[in-house]
Design an enzyme around this catalytic site. Structure first.
Site, PDB file in Angstrom:
ATOM      1  N   SER A  17      45.199  40.667  27.611  1.00 23.75           N
ATOM      2  CA  SER A  17      44.305  41.944  27.266  1.00 23.75           C
ATOM      3  C   SER A  17      43.968  42.663  28.515  1.00 23.75           C
ATOM      4  O   SER A  17      43.494  43.826  28.502  1.00 23.75           O
ATOM      5  CB  SER A  17      43.039  41.333  26.691  1.00 23.75           C
ATOM      6  OG  SER A  17      42.286  40.650  27.288  1.00 23.75           O
ATOM      7  N   LYS A  57      36.520  41.642  30.701  1.00 22.43           N
ATOM      8  CA  LYS A  57      36.456  43.009  30.346  1.00 22.43           C
ATOM      9  C   LYS A  57      35.940  44.078  31.321  1.00 22.43           C
ATOM     10  O   LYS A  57      35.203  43.397  32.296  1.00 22.43           O
ATOM     11  CB  LYS A  57      35.976  43.339  28.911  1.00 22.43           C
ATOM     12  CG  LYS A  57      36.775  42.521  27.874  1.00 22.43           C
ATOM     13  CD  LYS A  57      38.153  43.109  27.587  1.00 22.43           C
ATOM     14  CE  LYS A  57      38.880  42.512  26.126  1.00 22.43           C
ATOM     15  NZ  LYS A  57      39.116  41.018  26.557  1.00 22.43           N
TER      16      LYS A  57
END
Length: 233
Positions: free
Chosen positions: A154, A192
């Site tokens: 990711s 993230k």
């Protein structure tokens, strides 16, 4: 490693597929896990999908496929009884022999490795120390640090790849644009990029295959900020 709720949902979907050949509805999943809303199920589904445990099939309502179970459980297709999840040391279910602490050499600093992290990885993965590593002070900033092993893709466009080790400075605040370890709903942690949007927080992947998650600020707690990365070839 999965959270208790993630394990429960994965087991429920797997058992329902074995028994009926079709996955349960979101309402059935919500009732089975005793959750108040289907939004909680949606977050668990996203976490399991991003971790590679399930797949949503396109163009079919309610279509879910279980791809794998935690590594310590009975593999899919063996038919040897009911799936019983096992969680060990925040390390994706692998039973590990005790690891000897790394020895500092020269001026290196010893920091703990707190398991693995990917989208949906639970907070326990950054609470249980699995081993330690010796790191040059050049990789650190001031304050307390810990390391996490990356699982997944990711963040590949930020140069963070599967099996990399990231060094995290433990802190509870971060600036917009920082890459952080964020705890969502006191249940799941993820690495993230943080974006602040008024009263909301956007957690952005560095991979166009993943949509950003937009959350109210009260649902997100910062656990630390990325300061460096280690990679073995």
């Amino acid at each position: 490693m999965l959270t208790r709720k993630q394990n429960e949902l994965l087991r429920f979907i797997h058992e329902r597929l074995k028994e009926a050949g079709v996955p349960p509805s979101f309402d059935e999943m919500k009732d089975a896990l005793d959750l108040r809303s289907k939004s909680g199920i949606h977050r668990l589904i996203i976490a399991l999908e991003e971790r590679g445990f399930i797949r949503r099939l396109p163009n079919r309502a309610r279509a879910l496929e279980v791809l794998k179970l935690p590594e310590s459980s009975t593999p899919l297709g063996t038919g040897r009884g009911k799936f019983e999840p096992s969680v060990i040391d925040g390390n994706l279910g692998k039973v590990r022999k005790p690891v000897q602490p790394a020895e500092a050499d020269n001026d290196n600093v010893i920091i703990p490795v707190m398991g693995r992290i990917a989208a949906g990885t639970p907070i326990s993965a950054i609470q249980s120390q699995s081993h330690t590593i010796s790191v040059s002070p050049d990789f650190l900033s001031g304050g307390e640090h810990f390391a996490l092993e990356i699982r997944g893709d990711s963040m590949i466009d930020a140069g963070i790849f599967d099996n990399d080790t990231v060094i995290i400075k433990r802190q509870q605040t971060a600036d917009s644009g920082d890459i952080v370890v964020a705890l969502i709903d006191d249940e799941e942690a993820t690495l993230k990029r943080l974006r602040k949007r008024g009263g909301s927080i956007a957690l952005e992947a560095a991979n166009e295959a993943y949509e950003p998650r937009i959350l109210s600020a009260d649902r997100v707690q910062i656990q630390g900020k990325l300061v460096s990365l280690l990679r073995r070839y």
